[in-house]
Motif scaffolding. Structure first.
Motif, mmCIF file in Angstrom:
data_model
loop_
_atom_site.group_PDB
_atom_site.id
_atom_site.type_symbol
_atom_site.label_atom_id
_atom_site.label_comp_id
_atom_site.label_asym_id
_atom_site.label_seq_id
_atom_site.Cartn_x
_atom_site.Cartn_y
_atom_site.Cartn_z
ATOM 1 N N THR A 1 49.758 49.880 62.471
ATOM 2 C CA THR A 1 48.574 50.500 61.879
ATOM 3 C C THR A 1 48.546 50.289 60.371
ATOM 4 N N LEU A 2 49.691 50.453 59.728
ATOM 5 C CA LEU A 2 49.769 50.242 58.287
ATOM 6 C C LEU A 2 49.485 48.794 57.916
ATOM 7 N N ILE A 3 50.056 47.856 58.675
ATOM 8 C CA ILE A 3 49.813 46.436 58.385
ATOM 9 C C ILE A 3 48.329 46.128 58.497
ATOM 10 N N ARG A 4 47.684 46.642 59.538
ATOM 11 C CA ARG A 4 46.255 46.410 59.710
ATOM 12 C C ARG A 4 45.461 47.003 58.559
ATOM 13 N N GLN A 5 45.745 48.267 58.199
ATOM 14 C CA GLN A 5 44.957 48.936 57.167
ATOM 15 C C GLN A 5 45.213 48.357 55.783
ATOM 16 N N ILE A 6 46.476 48.163 55.433
ATOM 17 C CA ILE A 6 46.791 47.678 54.088
ATOM 18 C C ILE A 6 46.311 46.238 53.910
ATOM 19 N N SER A 7 46.481 45.411 54.943
ATOM 20 C CA SER A 7 46.039 44.013 54.819
ATOM 21 C C SER A 7 44.522 43.934 54.718
ATOM 22 N N GLN A 8 43.805 44.753 55.485
ATOM 23 C CA GLN A 8 42.346 44.769 55.367
ATOM 24 C C GLN A 8 41.916 45.230 53.983
ATOM 25 N N HIS A 9 42.650 46.172 53.436
ATOM 26 C CA HIS A 9 42.360 46.653 52.088
ATOM 27 C C HIS A 9 42.597 45.525 51.081
ATOM 28 N N ALA A 10 43.721 44.815 51.226
ATOM 29 C CA ALA A 10 44.025 43.699 50.317
ATOM 30 C C ALA A 10 42.974 42.605 50.433
ATOM 31 N N HIS A 11 42.613 42.250 51.663
ATOM 32 C CA HIS A 11 41.586 41.219 51.866
ATOM 33 C C HIS A 11 40.269 41.635 51.204
ATOM 34 N N SER A 12 39.943 42.918 51.302
ATOM 35 C CA SER A 12 38.686 43.405 50.726
ATOM 36 C C SER A 12 38.675 43.251 49.214
ATOM 37 N N GLU A 13 39.815 43.485 48.579
ATOM 38 C CA GLU A 13 39.895 43.321 47.128
ATOM 39 C C GLU A 13 39.697 41.857 46.739
ATOM 40 N N ILE A 14 40.293 40.955 47.499
ATOM 41 C CA ILE A 14 40.208 39.529 47.179
ATOM 42 C C ILE A 14 38.798 38.995 47.448
ATOM 43 N N VAL A 15 38.255 39.299 48.626
ATOM 44 C CA VAL A 15 36.896 38.853 48.949
ATOM 45 C C VAL A 15 35.881 39.549 48.041
ATOM 46 N N GLY A 16 36.213 40.783 47.616
ATOM 47 C CA GLY A 16 35.312 41.555 46.766
ATOM 48 C C GLY A 16 35.056 40.925 45.406
ATOM 49 N N MET A 17 35.899 39.977 45.012
ATOM 50 C CA MET A 17 35.657 39.279 43.755
ATOM 51 C C MET A 17 34.465 38.325 43.851
ATOM 52 N N LEU A 18 34.157 37.863 45.053
ATOM 53 C CA LEU A 18 33.157 36.809 45.215
ATOM 54 C C LEU A 18 31.733 37.235 44.864
ATOM 55 N N PRO A 19 31.238 38.390 45.339
ATOM 56 C CA PRO A 19 29.868 38.763 44.960
ATOM 57 C C PRO A 19 29.686 38.935 43.457
ATOM 58 N N GLU A 20 30.731 39.441 42.788
ATOM 59 C CA GLU A 20 30.629 39.666 41.341
ATOM 60 C C GLU A 20 30.887 38.393 40.557
ATOM 61 N N GLY A 21 31.751 37.527 41.095
ATOM 62 C CA GLY A 21 31.991 36.252 40.435
ATOM 63 C C GLY A 21 30.713 35.442 40.292
ATOM 64 N N ASN A 22 29.775 35.707 41.182
ATOM 65 C CA ASN A 22 28.470 35.041 41.141
ATOM 66 C C ASN A 22 27.725 35.307 39.832
ATOM 67 N N TRP A 23 28.059 36.412 39.143
ATOM 68 C CA TRP A 23 27.330 36.809 37.930
ATOM 69 C C TRP A 23 28.156 36.678 36.653
ATOM 70 N N LEU A 24 29.367 36.153 36.728
ATOM 71 C CA LEU A 24 30.194 36.045 35.527
ATOM 72 C C LEU A 24 29.551 35.155 34.467
ATOM 73 N N THR A 25 28.928 34.087 34.891
ATOM 74 C CA THR A 25 28.319 33.167 33.919
ATOM 75 C C THR A 25 26.910 33.586 33.534
ATOM 76 N N ARG A 26 26.368 34.604 34.190
ATOM 77 C CA ARG A 26 24.982 34.997 33.942
ATOM 78 C C ARG A 26 24.849 36.433 33.440
ATOM 79 N N ALA A 27 25.957 37.058 33.079
ATOM 80 C CA ALA A 27 25.889 38.414 32.523
ATOM 81 C C ALA A 27 25.012 38.401 31.273
ATOM 82 N N PRO A 28 24.228 39.465 31.046
ATOM 83 C CA PRO A 28 23.205 39.419 29.995
ATOM 84 C C PRO A 28 23.723 39.526 28.571
ATOM 85 N N SER A 29 25.003 39.794 28.377
ATOM 86 C CA SER A 29 25.546 39.874 27.014
ATOM 87 C C SER A 29 27.037 39.575 27.057
ATOM 88 N N LEU A 30 27.614 39.314 25.890
ATOM 89 C CA LEU A 30 29.055 39.066 25.813
ATOM 90 C C LEU A 30 29.823 40.296 26.272
#
Length: 312
Positions: free
Chosen positions: A33-62
Motif C-alpha cells: 500500500t505504501l509503495i503504491r501511494q508514495i510512488s503515485q505521489h512521486a509520479h504526480s510531482e514529476i508529471v505535475g511539472m509538465l502543465p506549468e513548464g508549458n508557461w515558463l517561457t511565456r510568463a508575463p514578467s521576469l
C-alpha cells in the motif's frame, strides 16, 4: 519472534503513534500500500511539472518567470524525496519509473488537463496546490517514518506554491475586465477537477478504510474534500469570482458548504488514460527519460571511475 508476535508489535507501534521504520517488520499489504501511494505521489510531482513548464517561457514578467521556475524546481525535488522514501520499502527506482512510463502506475488525474492561459497558473497554484496541502499535511503524521518526514518539507514548499497561485489570481481579479474574465474562466475549468483530486467517494474507495486503520491516512477522501471546499469558497468570494456550482450553498445546520454532484464518469475516464492530455503527458515523460539517458550513463561511468581510483 513468530508472525503473531511481530503483528502484535506492529499494532502496538501504530496504537502508540510510533513510526514504522524501514528495518521494522511490517505486513506485506502495508508495504504494498505504501509503495503504491508514495510512488503515485512521486509520479504526480514529476508529471505535475509538465502543465506549468508549458508557461515558463511565456510568463508575463521576469518576476513571474523566476517564481514559476522555482516552483517547477521544487516539484522535481519533491519527486526525488518521495522516490527515495519509496526505495526504503525495497523497490528500485528504475522499476517505479518503468511503471510510470508504461502507464501501469497512476498519477494524479488533475495533471491530465491542459493549461490554456496564464490564469491557469494561478488556478493551479490556488486550487491544485491548495488541495494538495489539504491532503498532504495529515501525511506528516503518517505511520511510516520516511514518508512522514519527507512530507514536512514538501508541505512547507506547497504552501508557498498555493500563496503564489492565489496572488496571481488576485492580481488578475484586480486588473482589467478581460483579466478578471480570464481568472473566472480558469476557475470554471479547474474547480471540478480539483475536488476530484481527493479521489472517489469513500464508499467507492478500495483503499481508504485499510489506510485509515494503518494510520497511513488520517482523514477520508470525503472529509478532505469537504475541508477543501469549506476553506476555498471564502477565498473565491474575496477574489470576486464565482465557483461554477449552482448547488453550492452554506448549510447552517452542518456548518459546511453543500455542493453539487461530481461527474465521476469524467474522473474515471481520466484515471483510465482517456483524459484530455493523458497521452501527451506520458509521451513527454518518455521522451525526457530517453533524452536523459546519456546523463545517467555518464554519472554511472564517473562513479565507477572514481570507485576504481579509490580502490587503487
Amino acid at each position: 519472534m513468530n508472525t503473531i508476535d511481530l503483528e502484535k508489535e506492529f499494532q502496538r507501534k501504530l496504537d502508540a503513534e510510533e513510526k514504522i521504520e524501514p528495518k521494522d517488520w511490517m505486513p506485506d499489504d502495508y508495504r504494498k500500500t505504501l509503495i503504491r501511494q508514495i510512488s503515485q505521489h512521486a509520479h504526480s510531482e514529476i508529471v505535475g511539472m509538465l502543465p506549468e513548464g508549458n508557461w515558463l517561457t511565456r510568463a508575463p514578467s521576469l518576476r513571474r518567470k523566476v517564481a514559476a521556475l522555482a516552483k517547477v524546481q521544487d516539484e522535481a525535488g519533491h519527486g526525488l524525496y518521495l522516490y527515495s522514501a519509496c526505495e526504503t520499502l525495497g523497490v528500485e527506482r528504475d522499476e517505479l519509473l518503468e511503471q510510470l512510463h508504461t502507464g501501469k502506475a497512476k498519477y494524479s488525474s488533475i495533471f491530465n488537463y491542459p493549461t490554456l492561459t496564464w490564469a491557469d497558473m494561478g488556478a493551479i497554484g490556488w486550487l491544485v496546490d491548495g488541495a494538495a496541502i489539504m491532503n498532504q499535511v495529515p501525511l506528516c503524521r503518517c505511520s511510516y517514518g520516511p514518508y512522514a518526514r519527507a512530507m514536512v518539507r514538501v508541505c512547507k514548499e506547497e504552501s508557498f506554491h498555493q500563496r503564489q497561485g492565489y496572488e496571481i489570481m488576485l492580481t488578475l481579479c484586480n486588473g482589467t475586465p478581460e483579466q478578471k474574465a480570464m481568472a473566472q474562466d480558469a476557475l470554471n475549468r479547474w474547480w471540478w477537477p480539483s475536488i476530484m483530486m481527493f479521489g472517489p467517494n469513500d464508499a467507492d474507495s478500495p483503499h481508504t478504510a485499510q489506510s485509515m486503520q494503518w494510520k497511513i491516512k488520517r482523514f477520508t477522501n470525503d472529509e478532505l474534500r469537504q475541508r477543501f471546499i469549506d476553506a476555498t469558497v471564502p477565498q473565491a468570494d474575496i477574489l470576486g469570482i464565482k465557483i461554477p456550482d449552482p448547488d453550492l450553498k452554506w448549510n447552517e445546520e452542518t456548518k459546511h458548504y453543500d455542493f453539487g454532484s461530481i461527474d465521476w464518469d469524467e474522473f474515471w475516464a481520466v484515471v483510465k488514460g482517456n483524459g484530455p492530455c493523458n497521452k501527451e503527458r506520458l509521451a513527454a515523460r518518455n521522451k525526457a527519460h530517453d533524452n536523459g539517458a546519456w546523463v545517467r550513463e555518464a554519472a554511472l561511468a564517473y562513479t565507477e571511475k572514481k570507485r576504481k581510483k579509490t580502490a587503487a
